[in-house]
Design an enzyme around this catalytic site. Sequence first.
Site, PDB file in Angstrom:
ATOM      1  N   HIS A   1     -10.485  -5.777  -2.502  1.00  0.00           N
ATOM      2  CA  HIS A   1     -11.606  -5.685  -1.557  1.00  0.00           C
ATOM      3  C   HIS A   1     -12.706  -4.914  -2.290  1.00  0.00           C
ATOM      4  O   HIS A   1     -12.624  -3.694  -2.418  1.00  0.00           O
ATOM      5  CB  HIS A   1     -11.187  -4.907  -0.303  1.00  0.00           C
ATOM      6  CG  HIS A   1     -10.114  -5.580   0.485  1.00  0.00           C
ATOM      7  ND1 HIS A   1     -10.356  -6.703   1.252  1.00  0.00           N
ATOM      8  CD2 HIS A   1      -8.789  -5.301   0.633  1.00  0.00           C
ATOM      9  CE1 HIS A   1      -9.224  -7.075   1.848  1.00  0.00           C
ATOM     10  NE2 HIS A   1      -8.267  -6.254   1.484  1.00  0.00           N
TER      11      HIS A   1
ATOM     12  N   GLU B   1       0.803  -1.238   0.000  1.00  0.00           N
ATOM     13  CA  GLU B   1       0.000   0.000   0.000  1.00  0.00           C
ATOM     14  C   GLU B   1       0.831   1.281   0.000  1.00  0.00           C
ATOM     15  O   GLU B   1       0.535   2.221   0.742  1.00  0.00           O
ATOM     16  CB  GLU B   1      -0.962  -0.006   1.191  1.00  0.00           C
ATOM     17  CG  GLU B   1      -1.879  -1.201   1.184  1.00  0.00           C
ATOM     18  CD  GLU B   1      -2.835  -1.250   2.372  1.00  0.00           C
ATOM     19  OE1 GLU B   1      -2.844  -0.311   3.178  1.00  0.00           O
ATOM     20  OE2 GLU B   1      -3.571  -2.239   2.473  1.00  0.00           O
TER      21      GLU B   1
ATOM     22  N   GLU C   1      -6.295 -10.525  -1.514  1.00  0.00           N
ATOM     23  CA  GLU C   1      -7.170 -10.259  -0.353  1.00  0.00           C
ATOM     24  C   GLU C   1      -8.631 -10.138  -0.782  1.00  0.00           C
ATOM     25  O   GLU C   1      -9.375  -9.294  -0.267  1.00  0.00           O
ATOM     26  CB  GLU C   1      -6.730  -8.971   0.354  1.00  0.00           C
ATOM     27  CG  GLU C   1      -5.278  -8.974   0.790  1.00  0.00           C
ATOM     28  CD  GLU C   1      -4.873  -7.738   1.580  1.00  0.00           C
ATOM     29  OE1 GLU C   1      -5.755  -6.992   2.048  1.00  0.00           O
ATOM     30  OE2 GLU C   1      -3.652  -7.522   1.742  1.00  0.00           O
TER      31      GLU C   1
ATOM     32  N   ASN D   1       2.216  -5.140  -3.149  1.00  0.00           N
ATOM     33  CA  ASN D   1       0.792  -5.446  -2.896  1.00  0.00           C
ATOM     34  C   ASN D   1       0.022  -4.151  -2.629  1.00  0.00           C
ATOM     35  O   ASN D   1       0.495  -3.287  -1.889  1.00  0.00           O
ATOM     36  CB  ASN D   1       0.732  -6.350  -1.654  1.00  0.00           C
ATOM     37  CG  ASN D   1      -0.628  -6.967  -1.413  1.00  0.00           C
ATOM     38  OD1 ASN D   1      -1.211  -7.572  -2.311  1.00  0.00           O
ATOM     39  ND2 ASN D   1      -1.151  -6.831  -0.201  1.00  0.00           N
TER      40      ASN D   1
ATOM     41  N   ASP E   1     -12.438  -9.968  -1.268  1.00  0.00           N
ATOM     42  CA  ASP E   1     -13.750 -10.151  -0.640  1.00  0.00           C
ATOM     43  C   ASP E   1     -14.750  -9.311  -1.420  1.00  0.00           C
ATOM     44  O   ASP E   1     -14.404  -8.275  -1.966  1.00  0.00           O
ATOM     45  CB  ASP E   1     -13.783  -9.851   0.872  1.00  0.00           C
ATOM     46  CG  ASP E   1     -13.039  -8.603   1.299  1.00  0.00           C
ATOM     47  OD1 ASP E   1     -13.010  -7.628   0.523  1.00  0.00           O
ATOM     48  OD2 ASP E   1     -12.502  -8.593   2.428  1.00  0.00           O
TER      49      ASP E   1
HETATM   50  O1  9MR Z   1      -7.893  -7.929   8.460  1.00  0.00           O
HETATM   51  C1  9MR Z   1      -6.967  -7.071   9.092  1.00  0.00           C
HETATM   52  C2  9MR Z   1      -7.609  -6.470  10.330  1.00  0.00           C
HETATM   53  O2  9MR Z   1      -7.831  -7.469  11.298  1.00  0.00           O
HETATM   54  C3  9MR Z   1      -6.727  -5.369  10.893  1.00  0.00           C
HETATM   55  O3  9MR Z   1      -7.405  -4.747  11.963  1.00  0.00           O
HETATM   56  C4  9MR Z   1      -6.389  -4.382   9.819  1.00  0.00           C
HETATM   57  C5  9MR Z   1      -5.489  -3.296  10.357  1.00  0.00           C
HETATM   58  O4  9MR Z   1      -4.887  -2.565   9.372  1.00  0.00           O
HETATM   59  O5  9MR Z   1      -5.752  -5.048   8.745  1.00  0.00           O
HETATM   60  C6  9MR Z   1      -6.584  -5.970   8.115  1.00  0.00           C
HETATM   61  O6  9MR Z   1      -5.926  -6.528   7.012  1.00  0.00           O
HETATM   62  C7  9MR Z   1      -5.574  -5.591   5.973  1.00  0.00           C
HETATM   63  C8  9MR Z   1      -4.336  -6.104   5.290  1.00  0.00           C
HETATM   64  O7  9MR Z   1      -3.326  -6.325   6.222  1.00  0.00           O
HETATM   65  C9  9MR Z   1      -3.859  -5.134   4.221  1.00  0.00           C
HETATM   66  N1  9MR Z   1      -4.911  -4.816   3.295  1.00  0.00           N
HETATM   67  C10 9MR Z   1      -6.186  -4.408   3.858  1.00  0.00           C
HETATM   68  C11 9MR Z   1      -6.653  -5.454   4.887  1.00  0.00           C
HETATM   69  C12 9MR Z   1      -8.006  -5.082   5.397  1.00  0.00           C
HETATM   70  O8  9MR Z   1      -7.920  -3.863   6.099  1.00  0.00           O
END
Ligand code: 9MR
Length: 496
Positions: free
Chosen positions: A244, A160, A274, A205, A276
């Site tokens: 997402h 990111e 990732e 990513n 969904d």
């Molecule tokens: O699913 C993850 C969630 O439990 C955390 O609170 C969050 C914090 O940033 O991160 C989520 O996973 C993220 C991933 O690491 C990077 N891309 C976006 C995902 C969803 O926020």
Amino acid sequence: MKNSHYFANVALGAALIGTGITDAFAAEPTIRELAKERGRFIGTILNSEWFNDAIEPEFEEIHKTQFNVVVAENEMKFDATEPVENEFNFVKGDKMVKYAQENKIRVRGHALAWHSQVAGWVSSNYSGQKEKLLAVLKNHIEKVVGHYKGQVAEWDVVNEAINDDYNAGWRSNGSVWYEGIGAEFLDSAFVWAHKADPKAELCYNDYSLEWGLREGSKASFVVEQVKRWKANGIPITCVGTQTHIEIAHETTPQNVRALAKALAELGVTLNITELDIGFPKGEAGKLTAADYAKQGHLYRQFMDVFLEEPNMGEFVIWGLTDAHSWLDEQQGKTEALLYDRQYKPKPAYDSVMASLMAHPATDVVSPYDSKLFIDPQDSTETDSTIAIKAVASPASLSMRVSGRTLFIAGANSAKVEVFDMQGRPVFSGKSEKGSVELKGIAEGIYMVRVRDGSSSLVKRKNIYGKNRVASPSRGSFFHIKKRPSRFSEGTLERNY
Ligand code: 9MR
């Protein structure tokens, strides 16, 4: 919706043992079996609840039965692995790696250099101090990647780093790495990760890459950066599109296809990392069969694209059951996954299966062709945690096309297969005395695979009509000769 699935099958299968009529159940494949046959990896995260032993027993049973790649939802991130400076905590990551090894599941590592979930000490101690931050990031990458060397097949090295503007550029606000170091933190991160585990696949990513290749988009920006990285010998091997999305985002699968094709030109894999597909949260409880069918249709389209594009390797969904999803906790979306809150497979599950069935193994090109990509010393087993090697092609085998004739050096008689750029087979035959006529193929660009015993070579070739001579190949597809890095730390040459 399916009315039989893993548990139903186990129970019924057990009841039928002794009656001699278990074959029908034995015949129903799982996603992971079909993925493995196709040389691909399909998976989901282990939710943080799993790491904390706070998840239903169904979760793990389904997880290991259905999937062959896994990612930790939060447990390999910076704040989890280095909560205190130079004090590393691998307890949870090790728990996942052990689970993956026991169940022959490939591991993705997520994520090394990210502006979010960085331990607080980094900015409190070193904000804006370039040399210190470089040292911190280098140490973190060396220790984490080094700890998992040979066990984590692929890392999200940078996550990111692109901003959300309509004219995409690097994320300059809110990133301790960018603000303190500048854009070279990305280059450095790839170089350090490669040094720590030369066989690991290394990804950039990000989210919103599924919005197409228009000018100024994140996807176009990524493609431009990958071009520069490749030109400069930065060891990137893959891009991850998080994906997402929402149910209304109907154009996204074809945008992902376009991105895969653009990256194929650069010899880089595209992974869905990732996925969904959520409904607006307000619709929870009101969703109809037609809504779930629409969701299934979108999942199906993503899986079709994934299986049809030869440079796609991994398809990872960000959660297994709607009972545990970051969307419910943090976003206005819901019910986005393959399994409902009671762990029953949804139409989305059936759609993924239907896509797999509609793309037989013989039609799916694997970027992880075991003979081409996996070091023979390691393993011939693709469904494993062995790191993938994206460079090996046997020195003895080479090929060239002239008109319609494929000349092969290094093998008298070899199996030759030609695929179009969608991965569909268009020719199969054997070479005799080092050559074979490629009959019945229209002019165009193809992937040509030559196999001789345990050696295999894949190259992209232009195939011309009878009277034209092929121009020199612009390069092979996955025959990525990683140039010896011209970069030593501190002297990274940049081109932004
Ligand atoms: O699913 C993850 C969630 O439990 C955390 O609170 C969050 C914090 O940033 O991160 C989520 O996973 C993220 C991933 O690491 C990077 N891309 C976006 C995902 C969803 O926020």
